[in-house]
Design a protein around this motif. Structure first.
Motif, PDB file in Angstrom:
ATOM      1  N   THR A  89     125.182  74.884 114.490  1.00  0.00           N
ATOM      2  CA  THR A  89     124.304  75.919 113.949  1.00  0.00           C
ATOM      3  C   THR A  89     123.813  76.831 115.083  1.00  0.00           C
ATOM      4  N   PRO A  90     123.643  78.116 114.784  1.00  0.00           N
ATOM      5  CA  PRO A  90     123.146  79.024 115.819  1.00  0.00           C
ATOM      6  C   PRO A  90     121.670  78.790 116.106  1.00  0.00           C
ATOM      7  N   GLY A  91     121.241  79.194 117.291  1.00  0.00           N
ATOM      8  CA  GLY A  91     119.821  79.134 117.623  1.00  0.00           C
ATOM      9  C   GLY A  91     119.058  80.255 116.949  1.00  0.00           C
ATOM     10  N   ASP A  92     117.798  80.349 117.250  1.00  0.00           N
ATOM     11  CA  ASP A  92     116.946  81.384 116.658  1.00  0.00           C
ATOM     12  C   ASP A  92     116.569  82.421 117.717  1.00  0.00           C
ATOM     13  N   LEU A  93     116.174  83.582 117.228  1.00  0.00           N
ATOM     14  CA  LEU A  93     115.682  84.649 118.098  1.00  0.00           C
ATOM     15  C   LEU A  93     114.164  84.703 117.961  1.00  0.00           C
ATOM     16  N   TYR A  94     113.465  84.686 119.089  1.00  0.00           N
ATOM     17  CA  TYR A  94     112.011  84.797 119.092  1.00  0.00           C
ATOM     18  C   TYR A  94     111.620  86.135 119.717  1.00  0.00           C
ATOM     19  N   VAL A  95     110.955  86.948 118.914  1.00  0.00           N
ATOM     20  CA  VAL A  95     110.560  88.282 119.353  1.00  0.00           C
ATOM     21  C   VAL A  95     109.071  88.250 119.691  1.00  0.00           C
ATOM     22  N   TYR A  96     108.744  88.517 120.947  1.00  0.00           N
ATOM     23  CA  TYR A  96     107.351  88.574 121.397  1.00  0.00           C
ATOM     24  C   TYR A  96     106.904  90.035 121.416  1.00  0.00           C
ATOM     25  N   LEU A  97     105.769  90.302 120.797  1.00  0.00           N
ATOM     26  CA  LEU A  97     105.308  91.677 120.605  1.00  0.00           C
ATOM     27  C   LEU A  97     104.231  92.047 121.619  1.00  0.00           C
ATOM     28  N   PHE A  98     104.341  93.266 122.129  1.00  0.00           N
ATOM     29  CA  PHE A  98     103.356  93.808 123.070  1.00  0.00           C
ATOM     30  C   PHE A  98     102.978  95.206 122.586  1.00  0.00           C
ATOM     31  N   ILE A  99     101.671  95.431 122.452  1.00  0.00           N
ATOM     32  CA  ILE A  99     101.173  96.639 121.786  1.00  0.00           C
ATOM     33  C   ILE A  99     100.726  97.667 122.822  1.00  0.00           C
ATOM     34  N   GLU A 100     101.202  98.900 122.667  1.00  0.00           N
ATOM     35  CA  GLU A 100     100.796  99.975 123.563  1.00  0.00           C
ATOM     36  C   GLU A 100      99.378 100.426 123.226  1.00  0.00           C
ATOM     37  N   SER A 101      98.631 100.837 124.243  1.00  0.00           N
ATOM     38  CA  SER A 101      97.267 101.321 124.019  1.00  0.00           C
ATOM     39  C   SER A 101      97.306 102.703 123.371  1.00  0.00           C
ATOM     40  N   ASP A 102      96.206 103.075 122.740  1.00  0.00           N
ATOM     41  CA  ASP A 102      96.089 104.362 122.063  1.00  0.00           C
ATOM     42  C   ASP A 102      95.043 105.213 122.784  1.00  0.00           C
ATOM     43  N   SER A 103      95.263 106.508 122.790  1.00  0.00           N
ATOM     44  CA  SER A 103      94.349 107.402 123.509  1.00  0.00           C
ATOM     45  C   SER A 103      92.991 107.529 122.825  1.00  0.00           C
ATOM     46  N   LEU A 137     116.839  82.417 121.747  1.00  0.00           N
ATOM     47  CA  LEU A 137     116.726  83.578 122.623  1.00  0.00           C
ATOM     48  C   LEU A 137     115.350  84.212 122.474  1.00  0.00           C
ATOM     49  N   ARG A 138     114.951  84.932 123.518  1.00  0.00           N
ATOM     50  CA  ARG A 138     113.664  85.638 123.500  1.00  0.00           C
ATOM     51  C   ARG A 138     113.898  87.122 123.747  1.00  0.00           C
ATOM     52  N   LEU A 139     113.170  87.946 122.991  1.00  0.00           N
ATOM     53  CA  LEU A 139     113.188  89.392 123.192  1.00  0.00           C
ATOM     54  C   LEU A 139     111.756  89.901 123.208  1.00  0.00           C
ATOM     55  N   ASP A 140     111.393  90.675 124.220  1.00  0.00           N
ATOM     56  CA  ASP A 140     110.079  91.312 124.284  1.00  0.00           C
ATOM     57  C   ASP A 140     110.192  92.708 123.678  1.00  0.00           C
ATOM     58  N   LEU A 141     109.319  93.021 122.725  1.00  0.00           N
ATOM     59  CA  LEU A 141     109.380  94.298 122.007  1.00  0.00           C
ATOM     60  C   LEU A 141     108.033  94.995 122.076  1.00  0.00           C
ATOM     61  N   ARG A 142     108.051  96.261 122.485  1.00  0.00           N
ATOM     62  CA  ARG A 142     106.824  97.056 122.556  1.00  0.00           C
ATOM     63  C   ARG A 142     106.672  97.858 121.264  1.00  0.00           C
TER      64      ARG A 142
END
Length: 377
Positions: free
Chosen positions: A250-264, A123-128
């Motif tokens: 066996t269960p599959g794996d979780l892949y977490v893709y990271l996205f970084i918010e900009s800073d002021s 599975l894939r999850l996008d995380l900010r």
């Protein structure tokens, strides 16, 4: 982002070294530029080499599994790959024509039964993440919908008290075979059994909870650890948190893709951080010490006398930790902006005019015609 190396080679994520080598040789034979003259074949060949180069070495494979392309981007590219590991170019062709002798398609061994355990899907999850979360890492709680093994039937799909029977259509093979005769010999066409969908078994009575699927959709809370120094596109692998497998697979794996918010205030450049500070023209001329903001908090910054506009000053080791080696950090680069006023009062004008005389500067006749017209009035 680069394509997934496992998908490029067409292997599962738990493939061993021999499986990787077999997949690589098969694809190398197909896409080698000396064999395949189609457009894009050479680029595909390089992509295959790069994927095998990374996955065939346990250390680089471990970094890739955890961080994705970001974990191996500093390594050598496909251009540095050694063909020797293929056993020589001739070895590419050693099995191209194998199987064209007598007995092709005349029966052979029966295909492996498909009724055994199967691995669950990844599975894939996008995380900010906020800017500082990416810099320093930490724990994050996430919610992930996935398939879990049904607790009522324990994944069998059968109602408690009932069982499963061997499929009568395929006799448990999960496949049906049909022989076809041609002038070149007898060939066997194999397809998935339509009665059991390839499982080799038929459920007597379906489980009421999962409707015979053996799995249920659930939402699970997880705590994951974000390592310091992650960047946009970094991929984290959480083992065993994908979909549950079928029939105790066996269960599959979780892949977490990271996205970084900009800073002021801060901008990231690799492992360095950039920001700006504004000083008065007097502070730039005479020099001073100022407190500046960093990701670590307030820091003292020395502004040398005579600092010119857009000078870049460096706070060492105040940047982003290196991914996988948080002890090593980048720098914080601060661009100095000099604020030159558009208006001054009479006292300031008098003092600046006196300074100009001492320096021998020509100011003109004053007013709008003067060199400093608009500034001194």
């Amino acid at each position: 982002m680069a394509g997934d190396y496992y998908q490029i080679l067409g292997v599962s994520r738990d493939a061993d070294k021999e499986e990787l080598k077999r997949a690589y040789r098969r694809l190398a034979r197909k896409y080698h530029p000396d064999v395949n003259k189609e457009s894009g074949a050479e680029e595909k060949f390089k992509e295959i080499n790069r994927a095998y180069e990374v996955l065939s070495e346990p250390e680089t494979r471990a970094r890739y599994d955890r961080f994705g392309e970001a974990g191996v981007s500093s390594g050598a590219g496909a251009s540095g790959f050694e063909y020797g590991d293929m056993g020589g170019f001739a070895d590419i062709f050693e099995t191209i024509f194998s199987g064209f002798g007598g007995g092709v398609g005349t029966g052979g061994t029966q295909s492996r039964r498909r009724s055994g355990p199967t691995r669950g899907d990844d599975l894939r999850l996008d995380l900010r993440l906020e800017f500082r979360e990416a810099v320093f890492g930490g724990e994050k709680q996430i919610r992930i919908p996935h398939l879990e093994t049904c607790q009522v039937c324990n994944g069998t799909g059968a109602k408690p008290g009932t069982g499963v029977n061997t499929c009568s259509t395929c006799n448990g093979a999960g496949q049906v075979r049909r022989a076809t005769r041609t002038p070149f010999g007898s060939f066997a066409q194999v397809s998935v059994c339509p009665s059991c969908n390839g499982t080799g078994e038929v459920i007597e009575e379906k489980c009421d909870t999962c409707n015979g699927a053996g799995r249920q959709q659930k939402t699970k809370k997880l705590k994951i650890t974000i390592p310091p120094g992650v960047d946009n596109g970094t991929r984290l692998r959480v083992s065993g948190e994908g979909d549950a497998g079928n029939r105790s697979g066996t269960p599959g794996d979780l892949y977490v893709y990271l996205f970084i918010e900009s800073d002021s205030e801060f901008v990231r450049e690799g492992i360095n951080i950039r920001s700006e500070i504004e000083v008065s023209y007097l502070q730039a001329i005479l020099g001073c010490h100022l407190e500046v903001n960093t990701v670590d908090g307030k820091e003292d910054l020395a502004i040398p006398a005579g600092t010119q506009p857009d000078t870049i000053l460096t706070l060492e080791n105040k940047g982003v930790p290196k991914l996988g080696n948080p002890v090593s950090r980048g720098d914080h680069l601060i661009t100095v902006k000099v604020n030159i006023p558009t208006r001054v009062n009479s006292k300031e004008r008098e003092l600046l005019s006196e300074l100009a005389k001492i320096k021998g500067e020509k100011l003109g006749k004053g007013g709008k015609e003067g060199f400093l017209g608009g500034l001194f009035h």
